[in-house]
Design a protein around this motif. Structure first.
Motif, PDB file in Angstrom:
ATOM      1  N   SER A 132     -72.831   9.353  14.256  1.00 13.82           N
ATOM      2  CA  SER A 132     -72.934   9.929  12.908  1.00 13.82           C
ATOM      3  C   SER A 132     -74.351   9.796  12.373  1.00 13.82           C
ATOM      4  O   SER A 132     -75.172   9.050  12.910  1.00 13.82           O
ATOM      5  CB  SER A 132     -71.946   9.230  11.966  1.00 13.82           C
ATOM      6  N   THR A 133     -74.620  10.516  11.302  1.00 16.08           N
ATOM      7  CA  THR A 133     -75.922  10.465  10.647  1.00 16.08           C
ATOM      8  C   THR A 133     -75.773   9.901   9.247  1.00 16.08           C
ATOM      9  O   THR A 133     -74.944  10.369   8.472  1.00 16.08           O
ATOM     10  CB  THR A 133     -76.556  11.865  10.565  1.00 16.08           C
ATOM     11  N   SER A 134     -76.571   8.879   8.938  1.00 15.08           N
ATOM     12  CA  SER A 134     -76.564   8.269   7.606  1.00 15.08           C
ATOM     13  C   SER A 134     -77.692   8.844   6.762  1.00 15.08           C
ATOM     14  O   SER A 134     -78.753   9.200   7.283  1.00 15.08           O
ATOM     15  CB  SER A 134     -76.754   6.752   7.701  1.00 15.08           C
ATOM     16  N   GLY A 135     -77.443   8.913   5.461  1.00 13.15           N
ATOM     17  CA  GLY A 135     -78.475   9.371   4.549  1.00 13.15           C
ATOM     18  C   GLY A 135     -78.310   8.744   3.178  1.00 13.15           C
ATOM     19  O   GLY A 135     -77.177   8.555   2.711  1.00 13.15           O
ATOM     20  N   TYR A 136     -79.425   8.361   2.574  1.00 12.47           N
ATOM     21  CA  TYR A 136     -79.376   7.875   1.191  1.00 12.47           C
ATOM     22  C   TYR A 136     -80.660   8.266   0.483  1.00 12.47           C
ATOM     23  O   TYR A 136     -81.690   8.520   1.121  1.00 12.47           O
ATOM     24  CB  TYR A 136     -79.160   6.360   1.112  1.00 12.47           C
ATOM     25  N   VAL A 137     -80.563   8.349  -0.839  1.00 13.81           N
ATOM     26  CA  VAL A 137     -81.726   8.639  -1.662  1.00 13.81           C
ATOM     27  C   VAL A 137     -81.567   7.887  -2.977  1.00 13.81           C
ATOM     28  O   VAL A 137     -80.464   7.799  -3.530  1.00 13.81           O
ATOM     29  CB  VAL A 137     -81.876  10.160  -1.909  1.00 13.81           C
ATOM     30  N   PHE A 138     -82.675   7.319  -3.464  1.00 12.39           N
ATOM     31  CA  PHE A 138     -82.673   6.590  -4.731  1.00 12.39           C
ATOM     32  C   PHE A 138     -83.627   7.275  -5.697  1.00 12.39           C
ATOM     33  O   PHE A 138     -84.739   7.668  -5.317  1.00 12.39           O
ATOM     34  CB  PHE A 138     -83.081   5.132  -4.527  1.00 12.39           C
ATOM     35  N   MET A 139     -83.174   7.401  -6.941  1.00  7.04           N
ATOM     36  CA  MET A 139     -83.910   8.125  -7.971  1.00  7.04           C
ATOM     37  C   MET A 139     -84.304   7.190  -9.104  1.00  7.04           C
ATOM     38  O   MET A 139     -83.574   6.266  -9.452  1.00  7.04           O
ATOM     39  CB  MET A 139     -83.038   9.245  -8.546  1.00  7.04           C
TER      40      MET A 139
END
Length: 237
Positions: free
Chosen positions: A102-109
């Motif tokens: 699987s592919t993980s992704g995260y983003v913080f704003m």
């Protein structure tokens, strides 16, 4: 990026000269890491092919270049409206057809734009979509803890818990559950880690529907309209 390319379904002859491909991907990775989270997933997929690139890989890399050329005037813009850190975590279950990883992704704003993001293939095969989502969530929680410390050093202390949005209800229920089942006992250590951080009041998990999940653009190939929409949500205008 075409969906069938990202999933590893395209057969193509080897590229005659791979040095130019590696140079191009290196340049794209620099841009993706420092300024353009909207191409992070595409460049991460291209980076997996640097050992033996094919003609299809070269075409896909040039497609990313054309996208950047068409959006040359877009950039991350911080409006300063809020100093509250907010995160989004997502995963694409078994997206790689060859390895089934699987592919993980995260983003913080913060301040209306992205300050930290990541798109990466998971190191092990997940047995369910809940497990892949949980692995991505665990990575996001670790990043959130580090970002809170960095912001405190900069004088922007986070007084309340950092909200991380997740679009998988089973994953959220798994974190809140106090019991371990046969299907989840192999990830109990990470489960207790996230539970402990939430109990300490550092992190707060909330559900967000997939249509509004900003981190979705970091886990899979999407159409042009969705990519532009999620890029704007990341503060790229």
């Amino acid at each position: 990026m075409e969906e069938n390319y990202a999933r590893g379904e395209i057969e193509s002859p080897p590229l005659a000269d791979s040095s130019l491909y590696r140079s191009l991907v290196g340049s794209l990775l620099y841009i993706a890491i420092h300024a353009r989270p909207d191409i992070a997933h595409a460049t991460a997929v291209l980076g997996r092919k640097v050992n033996q690139p094919t003609e299809a890989d070269w075409v896909a890399a040039k497609r990313v270049i054309r996208f950047l050329r068409g959006t040359l005037n877009k950039k991350l813009c911080f409006n300063g409206t809020s100093e509250e850190l907010t995160g989004f975590a997502d995963a694409d279950w078994a997206g790689d057809c060859k390895t089934r990883k699987s592919t993980s992704g995260y983003v913080f704003m913060i301040g209306g734009a992205a300050v930290s993001w990541r798109s990466a293939k998971q190191s092990s095969v997940s047995l369910s979509s809940m497990e892949s989502e949980y692995i991505a969530l665990c990575d996001a929680v670790q990043e959130a803890i580090w970002l809170r410390r960095v912001l405190e050093d900069f004088g922007v202390k986070q007084n309340g818990p950092t909200t991380i949005f997740e679009d998988n209800q089973a994953c959220l229920a798994f974190v809140r559950s106090e019991r371990t089942t046969k299907r989840s006992k192999h990830i109990e250590t990470k489960e207790r880690f996230v539970q402990d951080i939430c109990k300490k009041g550092l992190i707060k998990l909330e559900y967000l529907c997939s249509e509004d999940m900003t981190a979705d653009a970091l886990t899979k190939s999407l159409g042009t309209v969705k990519v532009i929409n999620f890029a704007e949500k990341m503060g790229i205008v």
